[in-house]
Structure formats: C-alpha cells, structure tokens
Design a protein around this motif. Sequence first.
Motif, mmCIF file in Angstrom:
data_model
loop_
_atom_site.group_PDB
_atom_site.id
_atom_site.type_symbol
_atom_site.label_atom_id
_atom_site.label_comp_id
_atom_site.label_asym_id
_atom_site.label_seq_id
_atom_site.Cartn_x
_atom_site.Cartn_y
_atom_site.Cartn_z
ATOM 1 N N GLU A 239 -1.455 2.041 1.394
ATOM 2 C CA GLU A 239 0.002 2.065 1.644
ATOM 3 C C GLU A 239 0.700 1.377 0.493
ATOM 4 O OE1 GLU A 239 0.965 0.216 5.348
ATOM 5 O OE2 GLU A 239 0.535 2.041 6.480
ATOM 6 N N GLU A 240 1.596 2.094 -0.156
ATOM 7 C CA GLU A 240 2.368 1.456 -1.215
ATOM 8 C C GLU A 240 3.800 1.296 -0.759
ATOM 9 O OE1 GLU A 240 -0.056 2.337 -5.255
ATOM 10 O OE2 GLU A 240 1.942 3.233 -5.111
ATOM 11 N N ARG A 241 4.266 0.060 -0.750
ATOM 12 C CA ARG A 241 5.626 -0.211 -0.278
ATOM 13 C C ARG A 241 6.561 -0.420 -1.454
ATOM 14 N NH1 ARG A 241 5.418 -1.451 5.175
ATOM 15 N NH2 ARG A 241 3.246 -1.394 5.819
ATOM 16 N N THR A 242 7.677 0.271 -1.409
ATOM 17 C CA THR A 242 8.690 0.031 -2.430
ATOM 18 C C THR A 242 10.018 -0.263 -1.747
ATOM 19 O OG1 THR A 242 8.814 2.434 -2.576
ATOM 20 C CG2 THR A 242 7.799 1.312 -4.437
ATOM 21 N N THR A 243 10.723 -1.193 -2.317
ATOM 22 C CA THR A 243 12.008 -1.561 -1.736
ATOM 23 C C THR A 243 13.122 -1.091 -2.667
ATOM 24 O OG1 THR A 243 10.848 -3.548 -1.036
ATOM 25 C CG2 THR A 243 13.206 -3.476 -0.615
ATOM 26 N N GLU A 256 13.136 0.002 2.735
ATOM 27 C CA GLU A 256 11.735 -0.035 2.311
ATOM 28 C C GLU A 256 11.120 1.332 2.580
ATOM 29 O OE1 GLU A 256 8.480 -3.452 2.737
ATOM 30 O OE2 GLU A 256 8.537 -2.120 4.458
ATOM 31 N N THR A 257 10.455 1.868 1.573
ATOM 32 C CA THR A 257 9.750 3.115 1.830
ATOM 33 C C THR A 257 8.252 2.878 1.660
ATOM 34 O OG1 THR A 257 10.300 3.654 -0.441
ATOM 35 C CG2 THR A 257 11.447 4.896 1.263
ATOM 36 N N VAL A 258 7.506 3.513 2.541
ATOM 37 C CA VAL A 258 6.048 3.389 2.471
ATOM 38 C C VAL A 258 5.491 4.729 1.996
ATOM 39 C CG1 VAL A 258 3.967 2.898 3.792
ATOM 40 C CG2 VAL A 258 6.116 1.761 4.383
ATOM 41 N N THR A 259 4.752 4.683 0.923
ATOM 42 C CA THR A 259 4.124 5.911 0.442
ATOM 43 C C THR A 259 2.622 5.798 0.691
ATOM 44 O OG1 THR A 259 5.594 5.516 -1.422
ATOM 45 C CG2 THR A 259 4.274 7.522 -1.498
#
Length: 405
Positions: A239-243, A256-259
């Motif tokens: 899980e890669e989280r980007t804000t 926050e999006t979780v890719t």
Amino acid sequence: MFLDTRVLRHLTAEDWRVLTAVEMGSKNHELVPTPLIERIARLKGGASGVHKSIATLAKSGLIGRMKEAKYDGYRLTYGGLDYLALHTHSSKDVVYSVGSRVGVGKESDIMIVADKTGKQKILKIHRLGRISFRTVKSNRDYLRNRQGGSWMYLSRLAAMKEYAFMQALQEEGFPVPEPISQSRHTIVMSLVESLPLRQVSSVPDPASLYAELIDLILRLAKHGLIHGDFNEFNILIKEERTTKYTIEDGEEKETETVTLVPVIIDFPQMVSMDHVNAEMYFDRDVECIKRFFKKRFHFVPTQPGPFFKDAKKTVGKDGAKRLDATVEASGFTKKMLKELEKAIQEQQAKIDAGEAVEEEELDEDEDEDEEDDSGSDTDDEEDEEDQQEEEEHAVFEIPANVGRP
Ligand code: ADP
Ligand code: MG
C-alpha cells in the motif's frame, strides 16, 4: 527442516574450519571420509581439535553420519549448509540476527532477519529436495545420481538463478524486492511491507490492478521472460499512501490516497520466451491471474488474451534488454537451467501426487545404501590447496561470478 540458530554463536573458529572442510569434501564425496576432513581442516589451520569439532558439529546436527556406510565419514546436513551461509551473510554484515519464519514454501523457508542496525530483511533458504521420495525408490536414486547433483547443488542453483533474475529485473525497473546478498542456497533481499495477493479480500478497483498485473506479464515478455509461477502467492501487494493538499473555499484540504502496488517475487522457475514450452507457461500465468480475479473479486475482463503470439512479437522491441540472455551470460549454462527445471518439475509432480514426505522424516542414518562416488583422494588434495583462497564459495564448480553482486 527448520533453521535453528542457537548453536550458531557457540561455534569456535576451529569448528567453522571443520564445517567448511566437510563442505569442501562434499564436492567429490557424498560421505566425506573422516581422514579427508582432518586433512582439509589442518591445511586451513591448526592441527588440533579436529575430532572435538567433529563431535560438536555432529551433536548439533550440522554434519551427519550414515548408518552402515562402507567407511567412516560425515556429510553436511541442511542445517550445516544453513549455518555456513548465515556465517557468510553475517561476515558481510548483511545479517546479524535471525527472527521468525514467515513462510514455508514448497521449496523454501522464508525468515525475517535483521542487520546490526535492526533493519529487517528477508532470508530465503532454498530447499529443493526437501521433499524426499520415500515411496518411490527410483527417485532417490535419481536425485542422488544426477551429475554433480544433490539437494545441495540444486538448491544452490535455485538460489543463484533467483538472485540473478532479481538483480536483472531490478536494474530494468521491475517491482521486485531489492537483492542484497547470496550465499550457497540462500538469498537475502529487502523485506516488502505487504500482503500476498492471496490474503487481500477486496480491492477498490480490481480492473486497474488486473490491468497492471497483465501489463507486468507483457513487460516481462518484452524482456524475453515468463515468470512461470505468476500466482496470488507470488504477487505481494504494497500500500502506497500519498497525501495531497488542495485549497477549497480558501481552506486547506488534505486528501490521502492509497495506491496498491504489486511486487513480484519467486523467480527460480522463470523461463525464456524462447523456451520450447513458452506458450504453455505464458498462458498458464495469464490464466492464473484471470482465475483468481474471477474467484476473489468477481472480475472478468472484457477483452480476451493477452496471447503468446502477440507477446512474442514484442520481445526485444523498443530497445528492451533481453533478460533471459543477461542471466545466461552471467554464467548459467543451458544445462544448469535444464537440470533445475527438471528438479522443480519433478518435485512439483510429486507434491501434486501426494507422494512426497518431508526430508526430516528421512534424515540422518536413513540412507542405508550410500555409495562413495568419488575419484581418488589424490585429486582432492590438489583441489584443497586451490580452494583455500575461495573458502566460502568453493563447493561446487559453478562460475564464481554467478549471482553475486
Ligand atoms: P517459495 O519459492 O517457497 O514459494 P516465495 O519466494 O514465494 O517462496 O516466498 C514465500 C512467501 O514468503 C511469500 O508468499 C511471501 O508471503 C513471503 N515473502 C517472500 N519474500 C518476501 C519479501 N521480500 N518480503 C515480504 N514477504 C516475502
Ligand atoms: Mg512462492
């Protein structure tokens, strides 16, 4: 077989020398004669205590005796080989401590290890031949009699092949663990904080994950490769989280999006797009993903394919480097690849047939009918001197550069 590290720190320098001597002797002897162990160990250092070390090593299960052997001698056990490999990783400061076992594969043990700074990594110990074939005598002969061949040789080949592919794939920017070190039948790689796809119960957008996985299959193909075991156990989901910060109505908003990022592992069975059965392997990998997505996520793609014949046309296109060739150039001969493939297939066939039993059930003292397949001891002595320099990696005649950084 289970990696038990308790004895590791109690071994003396002399014990290590004797253990290394047994490993060297294993090159030409399935059962290394005790006088040969003494000679190699002495050549490498002190004249004393060889017998004491032999006793310690045997008691710890790192070397084993065979009942009713025709002469007095020892062979290296899986435990002994594990210790030698760990010793090498730790002398390179790659591994300091060994933690718990996270997975037991068909042909491997997966352990969490850490270096001195506490950074966690994965140690994969290849155990080809772990599954023995008590029920089918001919298989035991087969494993034993193959040229240069035993579980040690095959497991080492598997580790070298896996490491070589991991390096080549990483260099081309494929999402794989970082290869850190390889010794004998083991590799150390980065720990991927993830869940195997197998344990993922739902995803927000199955279609895009599916497309990404198919894209990976096609990218591999373009580089001349087929994974060969592209299933839900060998795809790790990170899980890669980007804000993201945006301004809405004059106020800062945080989203926050979780890719989900797939990482591929497990490469000993990889094959070239030129393999005689390439189409079968390619189709099987594609089918595996399709079947899983249908079952788990109820997702069925609208388009058929991808098809091998189309993928085949892309091999080496747009300047894609042929990784099948790269790995062969690193020292893997076709013969080695064939031997390994055969061993993996036969092991799988036995597992499927339910005929396999665990090696530990069949461990020491059970091989009543071992034979000395060696040449004369004189040859060994010449070898011994050449080998002193190489020490850690001198067991089998495999090009020294294979699979090492
Ligand atoms: P096998 O060849 O026995 O199938 P794998 O390389 O597929 O072994 O590893 C078995 C399991 O161990 C994987 O399904 C995964 O759960 C875990 N694993 C292996 N490598 C890693 C890694 N680098 N990071 C995290 N987990 C891993
Ligand atoms: Mg696997």
